[in-house]
Design an enzyme around this catalytic site. Sequence first.
Site, PDB file in Angstrom:
ATOM      1  N   PHE A 169       7.593 -13.287 124.292  1.00 23.34           N
ATOM      2  CA  PHE A 169       8.257 -12.140 123.684  1.00 23.34           C
ATOM      3  C   PHE A 169       8.534 -12.426 122.219  1.00 23.34           C
ATOM      4  O   PHE A 169       8.663 -13.575 121.801  1.00 23.34           O
ATOM      5  CB  PHE A 169       9.537 -11.763 124.445  1.00 23.34           C
ATOM      6  CG  PHE A 169      10.755 -12.574 124.122  1.00 23.34           C
ATOM      7  CD1 PHE A 169      11.816 -12.026 123.415  1.00 23.34           C
ATOM      8  CD2 PHE A 169      10.856 -13.893 124.538  1.00 23.34           C
ATOM      9  CE1 PHE A 169      12.936 -12.769 123.128  1.00 23.34           C
ATOM     10  CE2 PHE A 169      11.989 -14.641 124.266  1.00 23.34           C
ATOM     11  CZ  PHE A 169      13.032 -14.078 123.553  1.00 23.34           C
ATOM     12  N   GLU A 222      11.099 -12.272 112.682  1.00 25.08           N
ATOM     13  CA  GLU A 222      10.108 -12.119 111.627  1.00 25.08           C
ATOM     14  C   GLU A 222      10.396 -13.137 110.529  1.00 25.08           C
ATOM     15  O   GLU A 222      11.509 -13.687 110.463  1.00 25.08           O
ATOM     16  CB  GLU A 222      10.128 -10.686 111.080  1.00 25.08           C
ATOM     17  CG  GLU A 222       9.711  -9.657 112.116  1.00 25.08           C
ATOM     18  CD  GLU A 222       9.652  -8.244 111.567  1.00 25.08           C
ATOM     19  OE1 GLU A 222       9.926  -8.047 110.361  1.00 25.08           O
ATOM     20  OE2 GLU A 222       9.315  -7.326 112.338  1.00 25.08           O
ATOM     21  N   GLY A 255      11.250 -13.067 107.464  1.00 26.60           N
ATOM     22  CA  GLY A 255      12.323 -12.887 106.505  1.00 26.60           C
ATOM     23  C   GLY A 255      13.661 -12.468 107.062  1.00 26.60           C
ATOM     24  O   GLY A 255      14.555 -12.131 106.289  1.00 26.60           O
ATOM     25  N   THR A 298       7.244 -18.537 121.162  1.00 24.85           N
ATOM     26  CA  THR A 298       6.950 -19.588 122.122  1.00 24.85           C
ATOM     27  C   THR A 298       5.877 -19.072 123.071  1.00 24.85           C
ATOM     28  O   THR A 298       5.980 -17.953 123.574  1.00 24.85           O
ATOM     29  CB  THR A 298       8.209 -19.973 122.908  1.00 24.85           C
ATOM     30  OG1 THR A 298       9.212 -20.430 121.997  1.00 24.85           O
ATOM     31  CG2 THR A 298       7.913 -21.088 123.902  1.00 24.85           C
ATOM     32  N   HIS A 310      21.639 -47.037 122.683  1.00 20.02           N
ATOM     33  CA  HIS A 310      20.368 -47.763 122.608  1.00 20.02           C
ATOM     34  C   HIS A 310      20.271 -48.636 121.358  1.00 20.02           C
ATOM     35  O   HIS A 310      19.358 -49.475 121.273  1.00 20.02           O
ATOM     36  CB  HIS A 310      19.195 -46.782 122.632  1.00 20.02           C
ATOM     37  CG  HIS A 310      18.827 -46.295 123.995  1.00 20.02           C
ATOM     38  ND1 HIS A 310      19.588 -45.372 124.683  1.00 20.02           N
ATOM     39  CD2 HIS A 310      17.777 -46.603 124.803  1.00 20.02           C
ATOM     40  CE1 HIS A 310      19.010 -45.122 125.851  1.00 20.02           C
ATOM     41  NE2 HIS A 310      17.920 -45.846 125.952  1.00 20.02           N
ATOM     42  N   GLU A 335      17.436 -18.719 120.858  1.00 22.91           N
ATOM     43  CA  GLU A 335      18.151 -17.590 121.472  1.00 22.91           C
ATOM     44  C   GLU A 335      19.492 -17.311 120.792  1.00 22.91           C
ATOM     45  O   GLU A 335      20.457 -16.923 121.428  1.00 22.91           O
ATOM     46  CB  GLU A 335      18.376 -17.824 122.981  1.00 22.91           C
ATOM     47  CG  GLU A 335      17.188 -18.355 123.743  1.00 22.91           C
ATOM     48  CD  GLU A 335      16.022 -17.378 123.780  1.00 22.91           C
ATOM     49  OE1 GLU A 335      15.967 -16.509 122.911  1.00 22.91           O
ATOM     50  OE2 GLU A 335      15.173 -17.532 124.657  1.00 22.91           O
TER      51      GLU A 335
END
Length: 401
Positions: A127, A131, A133, A162, A354, A379
């Site tokens: 979907f 855009e 800009g 996507t 780590h 989203e």
Amino acid sequence: MARLAQTAGLTDVQQEILKTVREFVDKEIIPVATELEHRDEYPQQIVDGLKELGLFGLMIPEEYGGLGESLLTYALCVEEIARGWMSVSGIINTHFIVAYMLKQHGTQEQKDYFLPRMAAGETRGAFSMSEPGLGSDVSAITSKAVKDGDEYVLNGQKMWLTNGGTSTLVAVLVRSDEGHPEGTAPHKSMTTFLVEKESGFGEVRPGLTIPGKIDKMGYKGVDTTELIMDGLRIPANRVLGGATGRGFYQMMDGVEVGRVNVAARGCGVAQRAFELGVSYAQQRHTFGKPIAQHQAIQFKLAEMATKVEAAHAMMVNAARKKDSGERNDLEAGMAKYLASEYCKEVVEDAFRIHGGYGFSKEYEIERLYREAPMLLIGEGTAEIQKMIIGRRLLEEYRFQG
């Protein structure tokens, strides 16, 4: 406790689905995810496995060949898949947003034509709202559809699709001034078009071009693209719902499902980061003992686990609210905001645990560290979520003076 983020009240069917998905993730995704991600390679074998499991039809009604499961089941499956590799969850997310929009808003002819193909994974959805800009300002869309007989002619450029290359159906939001006089509010003059196309890049149908993949910091494997429409002709029966001017509301309904999905992805990535952190902390020794026995590391693990639990609970609540048929934009916004922020923090703490090895591409946490930032903007940014939350709170707690 067996592990974090357990969900109470699931049916036997839901538990069996989740067990199957988790086993698939542990066997088929986690062992290959980092290698495929570093090569930015589309995980075709994994996608084929998900298709075989029926996951592309998970929320599509049984009458159309799907499993007819709830948003909660879908979100919990996404959580498991994102725990393995977030990009794979992105491959199915846009597919489900389009399927959901068709189920909720499509004409009967559109449902009969598209949903069985989507349930089988033969038609794959994407979907498109954004855009180049406009960013979060959907009302500023400039792509436009003009009526020409029994067709519409679409022109404009869209961004951040996507599955833009691998999909064969794109729900595209554009302006359509036909029937909406000048001065009409922007959100009332937008229409969603169902655009069928070939998979791949270049000109995928006359008037429609997918230029190629956008090179990204993380979220690799899944293709993210632009979409360029130049005289693209679409028949009038491919207007979602059969009437113009409803596109903004249709898209926002779909985005609510997408926000629950992003929250679920944040939960899954955070869970994996915790697993990596707590495991490494018990293997790495400093000053004569595992670093997990140092109080500073235990504090980190405690904070990480608490954030995983809290984000999961909010995500489950938002999904159940949507499943009940109630308005859930407040809950979805809160869940997306909290889960994405907590995901970033849990991943960073696991990265710190780590030490220098977290900076090495040999360790899985390096990949998670690059993936987590996408959830902060996908989203709707954190700022957009807070706007939605704030407005809804003022509606609920309106001052009676």
